[in-house]
Design an enzyme around this catalytic site. Structure first.
Site, mmCIF file in Angstrom:
data_model
loop_
_atom_site.group_PDB
_atom_site.id
_atom_site.type_symbol
_atom_site.label_atom_id
_atom_site.label_comp_id
_atom_site.label_asym_id
_atom_site.label_seq_id
_atom_site.Cartn_x
_atom_site.Cartn_y
_atom_site.Cartn_z
ATOM 1 N N GLU A 158 35.823 82.013 -33.983
ATOM 2 C CA GLU A 158 34.934 81.279 -33.082
ATOM 3 C C GLU A 158 33.967 80.507 -33.977
ATOM 4 O OE1 GLU A 158 31.280 81.491 -29.987
ATOM 5 O OE2 GLU A 158 31.573 82.985 -31.537
ATOM 6 N N ASP A 173 33.734 86.722 -34.188
ATOM 7 C CA ASP A 173 32.599 86.158 -33.470
ATOM 8 C C ASP A 173 31.656 85.409 -34.407
ATOM 9 O OD1 ASP A 173 30.816 86.035 -31.053
ATOM 10 O OD2 ASP A 173 29.496 87.215 -32.357
#
EC number: 2.4.1.18
Length: 638
Positions: free
Chosen positions: A361, A308
Site C-alpha cells: 500500500e 500497510d
C-alpha cells in the site's frame, strides 16, 4: 537445539539475518536435564536483570531469573513446570532501576484484552489438510491468474453482540461459503495480530507474533486458513511493519531504552498516528520484522501479505510538519535505512516463500515498487493503485452532467497502468470517517445510485489490474463502515440490494471465465482503446486481450443516464458480436436496455478500426461484447 546451531542462530540474529528468530526467542517446548518444560528467550540489551513471571511463581521475579548469554543482550531461562496455556510476562530491571512488566515480543498468543499477559502456545499441535492447495500454489502463475479480493474486518463482518465476536472456526463456517458464493478468489483480513484497542482495527500492534485472542487461538486461525484453502480461497493478511503503538506492556522502550524504535524522536515519532517507527537500521529489529513476515506466511500457510503504509516508511517527512523531521545524509527526505530494509525483507521473503503475494500500500509515485531489487526496485510483486482509486471515486461522485469536464479521470490511469503490477483497491479507508459508503458516494436518485455503482464495478473489473473490494460494497451497504457494528445484512431483504449482490456474483463469474480480463493484466498488449475521447457523452470503449485471439472482449461504458440507440462502436475484427454481460440487465435492477441479438460488423472504418457495429448503449451502463463468429475468409486465416 544443539550448541552449534544455537550459536549460529544467535550470530545471525545480531547480524540482522536470522529469518526464523521466532524459533530462537519466545516460549518453546524443550527438554533439559531429562525434564520437560518451556525455554524462554528475549532480547533486552539494556536490562540489568530479566525474569520470567506468571501465576506459576506468584509473579515473583526472584524465582525464575533469566541468564544473559552475551553482551548483545540475549537472555534465556528454562522452566520445567510451565506448559501450554500458561500466562507470563518478562519482568525487566531497567538501567534506571525501574521494574517493568512486558509482554513477550515473540509470544504466539496473548490474553484477551484488556488483560495483556503473553500465553505459552506451541505451534506444532495442528495437523494441516491443505496439501493440494499448497502444492498447486508452487506452480501457479499469479500474474496471469484472476485475483479478486474480499477485504474483511472480522469483528464487524458479523458479531455475536458489540465487542463479542465469533471464533475463527465459526467465521470459517460463515465467511468461506459466502465468499465462494460471491466468486472472490481471496480473502484479505485486516490485521489479526494482538492489539489493545478495537478501534485501531489491528493497525496498532503490541503482539506481532500473536494471533489476537478476540477470535481464538493460533490453532483456530490455522483452521480458518486451512478451510479457506480446502475450499479454493486464498488468504492475504494485512501486515504493519512501519510503526507500533505505545502501550506500556508492548515494544515501546522495551528494556528501559529505545530498542525497537529509533532513539532519535524525530525519526521515531509518528505524530499523525501517535505511534513509534521501527529502527530499520538495527540488525535485531531487521531479524524481528523479516522473521515476522516469514512466520505468518510459513506457520499459517498464508498466501500473501498486504504491507500497510509503505509510504510512511519510505519518507522521513511523512505526516510531519516542517521542523519535525531531519534530512537524510544526502539532503533528501527519503528514509534510506527503510528503503534498504524493505529490499532486504522482500528478497528474504521470496527466497523462503517463492510464490507468495507481497502487496504494497504505497500512496506516492515512488518508482519500481513492484519490480525486483536487482533492477533497483523495492521488491514487492504488487502495488495498490491509489491513483486510480482516487481518480475514479472523484469521477463517480461527480454529477453525470458535469462528468464531461472530468473525462481524464477515467482515462489517465492507462498512461501508467503497466508501470507496476497493480491491484485496484476500494478498501475500508474509502468508506469510513465521513467518506460515505461506496453506494452513497454515487450521485442521483435511488435507481441512479445503484446504476452508478454497477457501472463503476464493471469498469473496475474490466480495467487492467487485480481487484479488491471492502465488505459491504458487494451488496450496496448504504451507511459507511461502522467499525463497532456488523454489516447491514437486513438490506438483502430489499430488491435493489439483493440484485446488487446477485450482480457481483455474476460479474465475478464473468471475470473468472474470461482470461482476457486478467491474463495480460500487466502487459500493454492486454489493452487498447477503441475510443477514449468521447467526453461529451462520457462514453469510453476499449479492448481487453488474452493470450489467444479468441480471448478478446470489447467493453463499452456509459457514465451518463442517457440511452443511445444505433450507436457506432469500432471493432477490430469482422464477424458477429454478442453482448455477454450488461450491467443494465433487469435482473440486476437495470432498465433492460440490452442488446439481445447478434451485432454484425459493417465493413466501414470507425474509431480507428476497420469495421464497426451498431448497438444500444444503456444508461449508466457497461456492456461486455465477444465475437461469436467470423466470416469464412477470416476463419480460414485463423
Amino acid at each position: 537445539m544443539n550448541d552449534t546451531a544455537l550459536e549460529q542462530d544467535i550470530y545471525l540474529f545480531h547480524e540482522g539475518n536470522l529469518r526464523y528468530s521466532y524459533q530462537l526467542l519466545g516460549a518453546h517446548r524443550d527438554r533439559q536435564n531429562g525434564e520437560e518444560g518451556i525455554r524462554f528467550g528475549v532480547w533486552a540489551p539494556n536490562a540489568e536483570q530479566v525474569s520470567v513471571v506468571g501465576p506459576f511463581n506468584d509473579w515473583d521475579g526472584r524465582k525464575h531469573r533469566m541468564e544473559r548469554v552475551n553482551d548483545e543482550g540475549l537472555w534465556f531461562a528454562f522452566i520445567p513446570e510451565v506448559d501450554k496455556g500458561m500466562i507470563y510476562k518478562y519482568e525487566i530491571l531497567t538501567p534506571h532501576g525501574h521494574l517493568r512488566l512486558k509482554a513477550d515480543p515473540y509470544a504466539f498468543s496473548s490474553e484477551l484484552r484488556p488483560d495483556t499477559a503473553s500465553k505459552v502456545y506451541p505451534l506444532d499441535d495442528y495437523e494441516w489438510k491443505d496439501k493440494e492447495w499448497m502444492k498447486d500454489r508452487q506452480s501457479r502463475n499469479i500474474y496471469e491468474s484472476p485475483i479478486s479480493i474480499y477485504e474483511v474486518h472480522l469483528g464487524s463482518w458479523k458479531y455475536i453482540e458489540p465487542e463479542v465476536f465469533y471464533n475463527f472456526r465459526e467465521y470459517a463456517d460463515m465467511l468461506i461459503p459466502y465468499v465462494k458464493e460471491m466468486g472472490y478468489t481471496h480473502i484479505e483480513l485486516l490485521p489479526i495480530m494482538e492489539h489493545p484497542f478495537d478501534r485501531s482495527w489491528g493497525y496498532q500492534i503490541t503482539g506481532y507474533f500473536a494471533v489476537t485472542s478476540r477470535y481464538g487461538t493460533p490453532d483456530d486461525f490455522k483452521y480458518f486458513v486451512d478451510q479457506c484453502h480446502q475450499q479454493g480461497i486464498g488468504v492475504i493478511l494485512d501486515w504493519v511493519p512501519g510503526h507500533f503503538c505505545k502501550d506500556e506492556h508492548g515494544l515501546r522502550r522495551f528494556d528501559g531504552e529505545a530498542l525497537y524504535e529509533y532513539a532519535n524522536p524525530s525519526k521515531a515519532e509518528k505524530t499523525q498516528w501517535g505511534t513509534l517507527t521501527f529502527d530499520f537500521a538495527r540488525n535485531e529489529v531487521q531479524s524481528f520484522l523479516i522473521s515476522n513476515a516469514i512466520y505468518w506466511l510459513k506457520e499459517y500457510h498464508l498466501d500473501g501479505l498486504r504491507v500497510d503504509a509503505v509510504a510512511s516508511m519510505l519518507y522521513l517527512d511523512f505526516g510531519k510538519e516542517d521542523g519535525e523531521w531531519e534530512l537524510n545524509e544526502y539532503g533528501g527526505r527519503e528514509n534510506l535505512e527503510a528503503v534498504s530494509f524493505i529490499k532486504k525483507m522482500n528478497e528474504a521473503i521470496f527466497e523462503e516463500v517463492p510464490n507468495c503475494l507481497m502487496m504494497a500500500e504505497e500512496s506516492t509515485s515512488w518508482p519500481l515498487v513492484s519490480s525486483p531489487t536487482y533492477i533497483g526496485g523495492l521488491g514487492f510483486n504488487y502495488k495498490w493503485n491509489m491513483g486510480w482509486m482516487n481518480d475514479m471515486l472523484k469521477y463517480m461522485e461527480t454529477d453525470p452532467i458535469h462528468r464531461k469536464y472530468h473525462h481524464n479521470l477515467i482515462t489517465f490511469s492507462l498512461f501508467y497502468a503497466f508501470s507496476e503490477n497493480f491491484v485496484l483497491p476500494i478498501s475500508h479507508d474509502e468508506v469510513v470517517h465521513g467518506k460515505k459508503s461506496l453506494l452513497n458516494k454515487m450521485p442521483g436518485d435511488y435507481w441512479q445510485k445503484f446504476a452508478n455503482l454497477r457501472a463503476f464495478l464493471a469498469y473496475m473489473y474490466a480495467h487492467p489490474g487485480k481487484k479488491l473490494l471492502f465488505m459491504g460494497g458487494e451488496f450496496g451497504q448504504f451507511d459507511e463502515w461502522k467499525d463497532l457494528e456488523d454489516l447491514d445484512w437486513e438490506l438483502l431483504d430489499y430488491d435493489s440490494h439483493a440484485a446488487t449482490k446477485r450482480y457481483m456474483e455474476q460479474l465475478h463469474l464473468l471475470y473468472r471465465e474470461m482470461p482476457s480480463l486478467w491474463e495480460l493484466d500487466h502487459k500493454e498488449e492486454g489493452f487498447f482503446w477503441i475510443d477514449a475521447q468521447n467526453y461529451e457523452q462520457s462514453i469510453v470503449s476499449f479492448v481487453r486481450n488474452g493470450r489467444t485471439s479468441q480471448d478478446q472482449v470489447i467493453v463499452v461504458c456509459n457514465f451518463t443516464p442517457e440511452v443511445y440507440h444505433d450507436y457506432k462502436v469500432g471493432v477490430p475484427k469482422q464477424g458477429s458480436y454478442k453482448e455477454v454481460f450488461s450491467s443494465d440487465a433487469e435482473h440486476f435492477g437495470g432498465s433492460g436496455q440490452i442488446n439481445g441479438v447478434g451485432l454484425d460488423t459493417v465493413p466501414v472504418p470507425w474509431q480507428g478500426q476497420d469495421q464497426h457495429i451498431t448497438m444500444t448503449i444503456p444508461p449508466l451502463g457497461v456492456s461486455f461484447l465477444k465475437r461469436t463468429s467470423a466470416n469464412k475468409e477470416e476463419d480460414h486465416e485463423e
